[in-house]
Design an enzyme around this catalytic site. Structure first.
Site, PDB file in Angstrom:
ATOM      1  N   CYS A  65      22.186 -17.289 -43.410  1.00 54.41           N
ATOM      2  CA  CYS A  65      22.088 -15.853 -43.809  1.00 54.41           C
ATOM      3  C   CYS A  65      22.491 -15.727 -45.056  1.00 54.41           C
ATOM      4  CB  CYS A  65      23.384 -15.327 -42.963  1.00 54.41           C
ATOM      5  SG  CYS A  65      23.600 -13.650 -43.130  1.00 54.41           S
TER       6      CYS A  65
ATOM      7  N   CYS B 173      29.580 -13.559 -46.467  1.00 54.51           N
ATOM      8  CA  CYS B 173      30.955 -13.179 -45.854  1.00 54.51           C
ATOM      9  C   CYS B 173      31.844 -14.483 -45.705  1.00 54.51           C
ATOM     10  CB  CYS B 173      30.511 -12.614 -44.533  1.00 54.51           C
ATOM     11  SG  CYS B 173      29.251 -11.470 -44.400  1.00 54.51           S
TER      12      CYS B 173
ATOM     13  N   CYS C 263      32.244 -16.438 -42.278  1.00 51.25           N
ATOM     14  CA  CYS C 263      31.376 -16.595 -41.515  1.00 51.25           C
ATOM     15  C   CYS C 263      30.366 -18.020 -41.489  1.00 51.25           C
ATOM     16  CB  CYS C 263      30.369 -15.419 -41.459  1.00 51.25           C
ATOM     17  SG  CYS C 263      28.836 -15.675 -40.293  1.00 51.25           S
TER      18      CYS C 263
ATOM     19  N   CYS D 103      24.980  -8.987 -25.310  1.00 55.33           N
ATOM     20  CA  CYS D 103      25.033  -8.699 -27.002  1.00 55.33           C
ATOM     21  C   CYS D 103      24.158  -9.838 -27.817  1.00 55.33           C
ATOM     22  CB  CYS D 103      26.550  -8.716 -27.532  1.00 55.33           C
ATOM     23  SG  CYS D 103      27.452  -7.753 -26.624  1.00 55.33           S
TER      24      CYS D 103
ATOM     25  N   CYS E  18      23.283  -4.675 -26.477  1.00 56.94           N
ATOM     26  CA  CYS E  18      23.954  -4.497 -27.541  1.00 56.94           C
ATOM     27  C   CYS E  18      23.172  -5.433 -28.585  1.00 56.94           C
ATOM     28  CB  CYS E  18      25.178  -4.890 -27.493  1.00 56.94           C
ATOM     29  SG  CYS E  18      26.097  -4.580 -29.089  1.00 56.94           S
TER      30      CYS E  18
ATOM     31  N   CYS F 228      29.408   0.232 -31.644  1.00 57.58           N
ATOM     32  CA  CYS F 228      30.453  -0.889 -31.407  1.00 57.58           C
ATOM     33  C   CYS F 228      30.663  -1.195 -32.871  1.00 57.58           C
ATOM     34  CB  CYS F 228      29.798  -2.132 -30.935  1.00 57.58           C
ATOM     35  SG  CYS F 228      31.020  -3.461 -30.526  1.00 57.58           S
TER      36      CYS F 228
ATOM     37  N   ARG G 151      38.126  -4.239 -27.734  1.00 57.72           N
ATOM     38  CA  ARG G 151      37.696  -5.394 -27.138  1.00 57.72           C
ATOM     39  C   ARG G 151      38.689  -6.499 -27.809  1.00 57.72           C
ATOM     40  NH1 ARG G 151      32.360  -5.843 -28.172  1.00 57.72           N
ATOM     41  NH2 ARG G 151      32.043  -4.774 -26.184  1.00 57.72           N
TER      42      ARG G 151
HETATM   43  N1  SAM Z   1      24.724 -10.304 -39.312  1.00 54.17           N
HETATM   44  C1  SAM Z   1      25.412  -9.284 -38.682  1.00 54.17           C
HETATM   45  C2  SAM Z   1      26.379  -8.655 -39.153  1.00 54.17           C
HETATM   46  O1  SAM Z   1      27.181  -9.224 -39.994  1.00 54.17           O
HETATM   47  O2  SAM Z   1      26.690  -7.464 -39.073  1.00 54.17           O
HETATM   48  C3  SAM Z   1      25.532  -9.635 -37.206  1.00 54.17           C
HETATM   49  C4  SAM Z   1      26.288 -10.938 -36.901  1.00 54.17           C
HETATM   50  S1  SAM Z   1      27.851 -11.128 -37.716  1.00 54.17           S
HETATM   51  C5  SAM Z   1      28.324 -12.837 -37.124  1.00 54.17           C
HETATM   52  C6  SAM Z   1      28.978 -10.127 -36.347  1.00 54.17           C
HETATM   53  C7  SAM Z   1      30.440  -9.963 -36.752  1.00 54.17           C
HETATM   54  O3  SAM Z   1      31.029 -11.380 -36.140  1.00 54.17           O
HETATM   55  C8  SAM Z   1      31.221  -9.787 -38.082  1.00 54.17           C
HETATM   56  O4  SAM Z   1      30.979  -8.502 -38.492  1.00 54.17           O
HETATM   57  C9  SAM Z   1      32.588 -10.353 -37.943  1.00 54.17           C
HETATM   58  O5  SAM Z   1      33.131  -9.483 -37.617  1.00 54.17           O
HETATM   59  C10 SAM Z   1      32.281 -11.407 -36.734  1.00 54.17           C
HETATM   60  N2  SAM Z   1      32.741 -12.656 -37.258  1.00 54.17           N
HETATM   61  C11 SAM Z   1      31.936 -13.706 -37.763  1.00 54.17           C
HETATM   62  N3  SAM Z   1      32.531 -14.728 -37.924  1.00 54.17           N
HETATM   63  C12 SAM Z   1      33.811 -14.605 -37.555  1.00 54.17           C
HETATM   64  C13 SAM Z   1      35.005 -15.395 -37.556  1.00 54.17           C
HETATM   65  N4  SAM Z   1      34.754 -16.610 -38.127  1.00 54.17           N
HETATM   66  N5  SAM Z   1      35.891 -15.110 -36.913  1.00 54.17           N
HETATM   67  C14 SAM Z   1      36.105 -13.918 -36.098  1.00 54.17           C
HETATM   68  N6  SAM Z   1      34.883 -12.942 -36.329  1.00 54.17           N
HETATM   69  C15 SAM Z   1      33.866 -13.402 -37.030  1.00 54.17           C
HETATM   70 FE1  SF4 Z   2      25.363 -12.992 -42.202  1.00 55.57          FE
HETATM   71 FE2  SF4 Z   2      27.608 -13.951 -40.949  1.00 55.57          FE
HETATM   72 FE3  SF4 Z   2      27.780 -12.231 -42.900  1.00 55.57          FE
HETATM   73 FE4  SF4 Z   2      26.638 -11.547 -40.477  1.00 55.57          FE
HETATM   74  S1  SF4 Z   2      28.750 -11.995 -40.724  1.00 55.57           S
HETATM   75  S2  SF4 Z   2      25.983 -10.840 -42.643  1.00 55.57           S
HETATM   76  S3  SF4 Z   2      25.641 -13.328 -39.981  1.00 55.57           S
HETATM   77  S4  SF4 Z   2      27.220 -14.126 -43.254  1.00 55.57           S
END
Ligand code: SAM
Ligand code: SF4
Ligand code: DTB
Length: 336
Positions: free
Chosen positions: A55, A59, A62, A99, A130, A190, A262
């Site tokens: 990606c 973030c 992530c 989801c 979802c 959500c 949740r």
């Molecule tokens: N890329 C899209 C986005 O960021 O909206 C969808 C997938 S992203 C992985 C969805 C959510 O997963 C993020 O907004 C975050 O809240 C959660 N998430 C990702 N990594 C995480 C982690 N290590 N621990 C807890 N929640 C996590």
């Molecule tokens: Fe990409 Fe992870 Fe950020 Fe979603 S949370 S935008 S998958 S880096």
């Protein structure tokens, strides 16, 4: 008298709830919960990563960000048949919602077409759908709605003030814009948070206030506990005290009493006792199945055993237990 569903929460009120003695806070939250829902019912959603890794966003939490090396291999969008097979398994195991998550900053229109077909097929299995695919334009949200998508997940994750410490490749306003497009398209929202990223109590309060003061409360509010993944920016974030996590669940329940709250990522590291307190505090939904997107979640058998011990069962929807007036009276009395 305070109306039950409010969109004008003040920071001082939210901080007041966070600062209450634990027993008082849980009593208020549980009372609100009991009046809107059957307290022994928990909704179950199963997650599938339909497009993993690589990606473009940064973030800090992530493992799927291309900015970090967390050992997640970048993959292509899954095929529809493979997705359907996973959806059937989830349905058989007892999930009511499926989801689909994609590691995109935002979907390309040709990918959205493919995801649209997946949604139609998953819905035809009788599951709620979802998706969480990153930022959407208004037209993209309309396209997903036309495919029959029930919920769009798009988390605000933390306060606007703290956001820049965690993500630099998009703004808080980008997130709010997508949420508005989702609402305008007529889908359910959500939207929740991650706690344990080094944010302050003030940030947690401000995040929950932002969610609760949206024009409509998100129907589903995921509270994620950070899963610390090696290689990500937040791999060594200071762990949050368990009681502060439970307090976050309780305050979310009080501010958004009719929404599903949740208990999301992070359950793998949580004791059953902690989870039981979260259910008492108002959590009434979980991710079910041994995998979240890329990290582990408790085995389905383990969750079934926990539900058995707690006398919990799965739900497909909430049942209000009392009138809006009764809830307002009780909240005013208890908080006063
Ligand atoms: N890329 C899209 C986005 O960021 O909206 C969808 C997938 S992203 C992985 C969805 C959510 O997963 C993020 O907004 C975050 O809240 C959660 N998430 C990702 N990594 C995480 C982690 N290590 N621990 C807890 N929640 C996590
Ligand atoms: Fe990409 Fe992870 Fe950020 Fe979603 S949370 S935008 S998958 S880096
Ligand atoms: C949400 O709030 N949490 C889920 C779902 N929405 C998409 C994702 C949790 C991801 C945890 C880290 C991983 O497994 O990659």
């Amino acid at each position: 008298m305070q109306p039950t569903i409010r969109h004008d929460w003040r920071k001082s009120e939210v901080l007041h709830f966070f600062g209450l003695p634990f027993n008082d806070l849980l009593f208020i939250a549980h009372s609100a919960h009991r009046r809107h829902f059957n307290p022994n019912e928990v909704q179950m959603s199963t997650l599938l990563s339909i497009k993993t890794g690589g990606c473009a966003e940064d973030c800090g939490y992530c493992p799927q960000s291309a900015h970090f090396n967390a050992g997640v291999k970048a993959e292509k969008l899954m095929g529809e048949e493979e997705v359907l097979a996973e959806a059937r398994k989830a349905r058989t195991a007892g999930a009511s919602r499926f989801c689909m998550g994609a590691a995109w900053r935002s979907p390309k229109d040709r990918d959205l077409e493919k995801v649209g077909h997946m949604i139609e097929s998953v819905k035809a299995l009788g599951l709620e759908t979802c998706a969480t695919l990153g930022m959407l334009t208004g037209e993209q949200a309309q396209r997903l709605k036309a495919s029959g998508l029930d919920y769009y997940n798009h988390n605000l994750d933390t306060s606007e003030e703290f956001y820049g410490n965690i993500i630099t490749t998009r703004t808080y306003q980008d997130r709010l814009d997508t949420l508005a497009h989702v609402r305008e398209a007529g889908m359910r929202v959500c939207c929740g948070c991650i706690v344990g990223m080094g944010e302050s109590l003030d940030d947690r309060a401000e995040l929950l206030r932002t969610l609760a003061n949206l024009p409509e409360h998100p129907e589903s509010v995921p509270i994620n506990l950070l899963v610390q993944v090696k290689g990500t920016k937040l791999q060594d974030a200071p762990p949050i005290d368990t009681f502060d996590f439970i307090r976050t669940v309780a305050v979310a329940r009080i501010l958004m009493p009719a929404s599903f709250v949740r208990l999301s990522a992070g359950r793998e590291e949580m004791s059953e006792e902690t989870q039981a307190l979260c259910f008492f505090a108002g959590a009434n939904s979980i991710f079910y199945g041994e995998k979240l997107l890329t990290t582990a979640n408790p085995e389905a058998d383990k969750d079934r055993a926990m539900f058995g011990k707690l006398g919990l069962h799965t739900s497909r929807g909430g049942t209000p237990q009392a009138s809006a007036q009764e809830i307002a009276q009780s909240l005013t009395r208890l908080a006063g």
